[in-house]
Design a protein around this motif. Structure first.
Motif, PDB file in Angstrom:
ATOM      1  N   VAL A  16      45.767  43.225  31.758  1.00  0.00           N
ATOM      2  CA  VAL A  16      44.571  42.412  31.925  1.00  0.00           C
ATOM      3  C   VAL A  16      43.308  43.278  31.978  1.00  0.00           C
ATOM      4  O   VAL A  16      42.311  42.960  31.332  1.00  0.00           O
ATOM      5  CB  VAL A  16      44.684  41.526  33.194  1.00  0.00           C
ATOM      6  CG1 VAL A  16      43.435  40.686  33.402  1.00  0.00           C
ATOM      7  CG2 VAL A  16      45.915  40.630  33.102  1.00  0.00           C
ATOM      8  N   VAL A  17      43.337  44.347  32.742  1.00  0.00           N
ATOM      9  CA  VAL A  17      42.171  45.236  32.884  1.00  0.00           C
ATOM     10  C   VAL A  17      42.575  46.679  32.560  1.00  0.00           C
ATOM     11  O   VAL A  17      42.602  47.547  33.428  1.00  0.00           O
ATOM     12  CB  VAL A  17      41.535  45.122  34.292  1.00  0.00           C
ATOM     13  CG1 VAL A  17      40.789  43.819  34.459  1.00  0.00           C
ATOM     14  CG2 VAL A  17      42.575  45.268  35.393  1.00  0.00           C
ATOM     15  N   PRO A  18      42.872  46.956  31.294  1.00  0.00           N
ATOM     16  CA  PRO A  18      43.384  48.280  30.939  1.00  0.00           C
ATOM     17  C   PRO A  18      42.430  49.431  31.255  1.00  0.00           C
ATOM     18  O   PRO A  18      42.869  50.499  31.696  1.00  0.00           O
ATOM     19  CB  PRO A  18      43.660  48.180  29.442  1.00  0.00           C
ATOM     20  CG  PRO A  18      42.836  47.030  28.969  1.00  0.00           C
ATOM     21  CD  PRO A  18      42.745  46.092  30.131  1.00  0.00           C
ATOM     22  N   GLY A  19      41.153  49.229  31.052  1.00  0.00           N
ATOM     23  CA  GLY A  19      40.192  50.299  31.315  1.00  0.00           C
ATOM     24  C   GLY A  19      40.133  50.680  32.783  1.00  0.00           C
ATOM     25  O   GLY A  19      40.068  51.862  33.130  1.00  0.00           O
ATOM     26  N   LEU A  20      40.144  49.673  33.655  1.00  0.00           N
ATOM     27  CA  LEU A  20      40.105  49.958  35.092  1.00  0.00           C
ATOM     28  C   LEU A  20      41.380  50.662  35.535  1.00  0.00           C
ATOM     29  O   LEU A  20      41.332  51.590  36.352  1.00  0.00           O
ATOM     30  CB  LEU A  20      39.913  48.667  35.890  1.00  0.00           C
ATOM     31  CG  LEU A  20      38.576  47.964  35.701  1.00  0.00           C
ATOM     32  CD1 LEU A  20      38.516  46.692  36.550  1.00  0.00           C
ATOM     33  CD2 LEU A  20      37.413  48.882  36.029  1.00  0.00           C
ATOM     34  N   GLN A  89      35.803  39.868  34.447  1.00  0.00           N
ATOM     35  CA  GLN A  89      35.716  39.487  33.034  1.00  0.00           C
ATOM     36  C   GLN A  89      35.150  40.595  32.136  1.00  0.00           C
ATOM     37  O   GLN A  89      35.651  40.819  31.040  1.00  0.00           O
ATOM     38  CB  GLN A  89      34.888  38.221  32.854  1.00  0.00           C
ATOM     39  CG  GLN A  89      34.915  37.729  31.411  1.00  0.00           C
ATOM     40  CD  GLN A  89      34.303  36.359  31.247  1.00  0.00           C
ATOM     41  OE1 GLN A  89      33.915  35.720  32.221  1.00  0.00           O
ATOM     42  NE2 GLN A  89      34.217  35.895  30.026  1.00  0.00           N
ATOM     43  N   GLU A  90      34.151  41.312  32.587  1.00  0.00           N
ATOM     44  CA  GLU A  90      33.561  42.357  31.750  1.00  0.00           C
ATOM     45  C   GLU A  90      34.538  43.494  31.453  1.00  0.00           C
ATOM     46  O   GLU A  90      34.316  44.289  30.547  1.00  0.00           O
ATOM     47  CB  GLU A  90      32.299  42.913  32.396  1.00  0.00           C
ATOM     48  CG  GLU A  90      32.570  43.717  33.671  1.00  0.00           C
ATOM     49  CD  GLU A  90      31.297  44.210  34.328  1.00  0.00           C
ATOM     50  OE1 GLU A  90      30.799  45.274  33.930  1.00  0.00           O
ATOM     51  OE2 GLU A  90      30.829  43.518  35.249  1.00  0.00           O
ATOM     52  N   HIS A  91      35.634  43.557  32.208  1.00  0.00           N
ATOM     53  CA  HIS A  91      36.629  44.615  32.024  1.00  0.00           C
ATOM     54  C   HIS A  91      37.884  44.120  31.293  1.00  0.00           C
ATOM     55  O   HIS A  91      38.851  44.863  31.156  1.00  0.00           O
ATOM     56  CB  HIS A  91      37.026  45.200  33.379  1.00  0.00           C
ATOM     57  CG  HIS A  91      35.874  45.778  34.122  1.00  0.00           C
ATOM     58  ND1 HIS A  91      35.290  46.977  33.770  1.00  0.00           N
ATOM     59  CD2 HIS A  91      35.180  45.304  35.183  1.00  0.00           C
ATOM     60  CE1 HIS A  91      34.292  47.226  34.596  1.00  0.00           C
ATOM     61  NE2 HIS A  91      34.197  46.226  35.449  1.00  0.00           N
ATOM     62  N   ILE A  92      37.875  42.873  30.853  1.00  0.00           N
ATOM     63  CA  ILE A  92      39.029  42.290  30.160  1.00  0.00           C
ATOM     64  C   ILE A  92      38.693  42.230  28.675  1.00  0.00           C
ATOM     65  O   ILE A  92      37.919  41.378  28.244  1.00  0.00           O
ATOM     66  CB  ILE A  92      39.357  40.879  30.701  1.00  0.00           C
ATOM     67  CG1 ILE A  92      39.574  40.903  32.204  1.00  0.00           C
ATOM     68  CG2 ILE A  92      40.578  40.316  29.978  1.00  0.00           C
ATOM     69  CD1 ILE A  92      39.698  39.524  32.850  1.00  0.00           C
TER      70      ILE A  92
END
Length: 96
Positions: A16-20, A89-92
């Motif tokens: 869901v939030v790969p970057g984080l 949302q900005e990280h998805i």
């Protein structure tokens, strides 16, 4: 992971939030980790893959298809998930 000397992690949340999650794997970040605790908990409110499939479907990234023994999350759990997803949302990637 860092304190134990592990090299990687099996992460449902990274779908869901790969970057984080990549950021957390690269270096310890207690503040980021703390900010994600509610999301981690929600991701496991029911057995995997129900919540991750629900999250991706809510973002328009997957079809909401559940086959037994998996069933959709309750309306209450989906509402809680929607609030959490809005925060992240900005990280998805691709979330509409």
């Amino acid at each position: 992971r860092h304190e134990c000397g592990a090299v990687g992690v099996i992460s449902v949340t990274s779908n869901v939030v790969p970057g984080l999650m990549a950021k957390l794997m690269a270096a310890p970040d207690a503040e980021l980790n703390a900010s994600m605790q509610e999301l981690y908990s929600w991701m496991f409110c029911e057995p995997n893959p129900i919540s991750v499939n629900t999250a991706l479907a809510m973002c328009g990234l997957a079809d909401p298809v559940f086959r037994l023994p998996y069933v959709p999350l309750s309306a209450e759990q989906r509402q809680a998930g929607a609030k959490l997803l809005a925060r992240f949302q900005e990280h998805i990637p691709g979330c509409s």
